[in-house]
Design an enzyme around this catalytic site. Structure first.
Site, mmCIF file in Angstrom:
data_model
loop_
_atom_site.group_PDB
_atom_site.id
_atom_site.type_symbol
_atom_site.label_atom_id
_atom_site.label_comp_id
_atom_site.label_asym_id
_atom_site.label_seq_id
_atom_site.Cartn_x
_atom_site.Cartn_y
_atom_site.Cartn_z
ATOM 1 N N ALA A 127 7.559 -6.798 16.892
ATOM 2 C CA ALA A 127 6.613 -6.891 15.772
ATOM 3 C C ALA A 127 5.716 -8.123 15.894
ATOM 4 C CB ALA A 127 7.361 -6.910 14.442
ATOM 5 N N LEU A 142 11.968 -3.523 11.343
ATOM 6 C CA LEU A 142 11.102 -3.712 12.506
ATOM 7 C C LEU A 142 11.734 -4.736 13.442
ATOM 8 C CD1 LEU A 142 7.705 -4.213 10.600
ATOM 9 C CD2 LEU A 142 8.632 -2.056 11.472
ATOM 10 N N CYS A 143 11.802 -4.424 14.733
ATOM 11 C CA CYS A 143 12.328 -5.374 15.722
ATOM 12 C C CYS A 143 11.426 -6.609 15.738
ATOM 13 C CB CYS A 143 12.343 -4.740 17.112
ATOM 14 S SG CYS A 143 12.641 -5.945 18.421
ATOM 15 N N ILE A 144 12.035 -7.776 15.565
ATOM 16 C CA ILE A 144 11.235 -8.995 15.393
ATOM 17 C C ILE A 144 10.380 -9.331 16.613
ATOM 18 C CG2 ILE A 144 13.173 -10.556 15.984
ATOM 19 C CD1 ILE A 144 11.959 -12.422 13.768
#
Lengths: 130, 113
Positions: free
Chosen positions: A82, A77-79
């Protein structure tokens, strides 16, 4: 063939996210490899273990968990996408003093470099858009 | 990298710009192409303070620092939105439909947001 998947679509709107895991399942069944599945923007909400979906509908979380646990597919997941949507792993929850980790442990939270690295290693980058 | 979202209509616009910056930072060879409503991201003097967001135009204007190969725009989209290619936040090359097709065909990989 080695595939990297980029999922932009939300699991709660449209069918892009579902098409993405169906594609991943089909590719693996045909003997292809999945380098990594990267979730960006609305796509990151797929990693929420706090979401409750209608019980009389297909699960929108379980297929991803199965890809990770049965096939060892890396789910990232892209930080930045997210965090602003409340999807945090234990480390981020502690860092930002939030009450709970909401990301399912089958998913990893990391940066955009993970997408770039995985697309460089793949023959094909497939985008599942909105 | 194909950017198609208007700058403040969805979070995907900023996510696509961030991805472009990351690709530059990781020294990927890539061209940037703005199509459709995406060309609106290139307008100068975007004052987004009133909606509590950072200016996408300002972020984009830092792209030359990141070694992006070339920035292209869809000439039809510029025309449709009444935008002049010389007054944008980045130096761009406008492409007609045929040239767009050639550019897209020449890429090893495409990301379209």
């Amino acid at each position: 063939m080695i595939y990297t998947l980029l999922v932009l679509s939300s699991p709660t709107s449209g069918h892009g996210a579902r098409t993405a895991y169906r594609f991943a399942q089909a590719a693996l069944a045909r003997g292809h490899d999945i380098e990594r599945i990267f979730f960006l923007d609305e796509g990151t909400t797929a990693g929420s273990q706090a979401a409750v979906y209608p019980q009389d509908e297909e699960s929108r979380l379980q297929p991803w968990i199965e890809l990770a646990t049965h096939h060892g597919v890396e789910l990232v997941l892209c930080i930045s996408s997210a965090l602003k949507r409340g999807i945090l792993d234990a480390g981020e929850a502690e860092r930002y003093e939030k009450p709970a980790a909401t990301a399912h442990p089958a998913f990893v939270i990391s940066g955009l470099g993970q997408l770039i690295d995985a697309s460089a290693k793949a023959d094909r980058l497939m985008t599942f858009a909105r | 990298m194909v950017i198609r979202q208007s700058p403040y209509g969805s979070s995907l616009a900023r996510a696509a710009v961030d991805l472009s910056l990351a690709m530059g930072a990781f020294e990927q060879h890539f061209d940037l192409l703005f199509m459709g409503a995406g060309v609106l991201q290139l307008l100068p003097d975007q004052d987004s303070a009133g909606i509590g967001l950072k200016s996408i135009g300002k972020v984009l204007s830092s792209l030359p620092l990141y070694d992006v190969e070339r920035v292209y725009v869809d000439a039809d989209a510029l025309l449709r939105h009444g935008i002049n290619a010389d007054q944008l936040v980045l130096p761009v090359q406008a492409l007609d439909t045929l040239a767009l097709q050639e550019l897209l065909n020449s890429a090893d990989q495409l990301v379209s947001c």
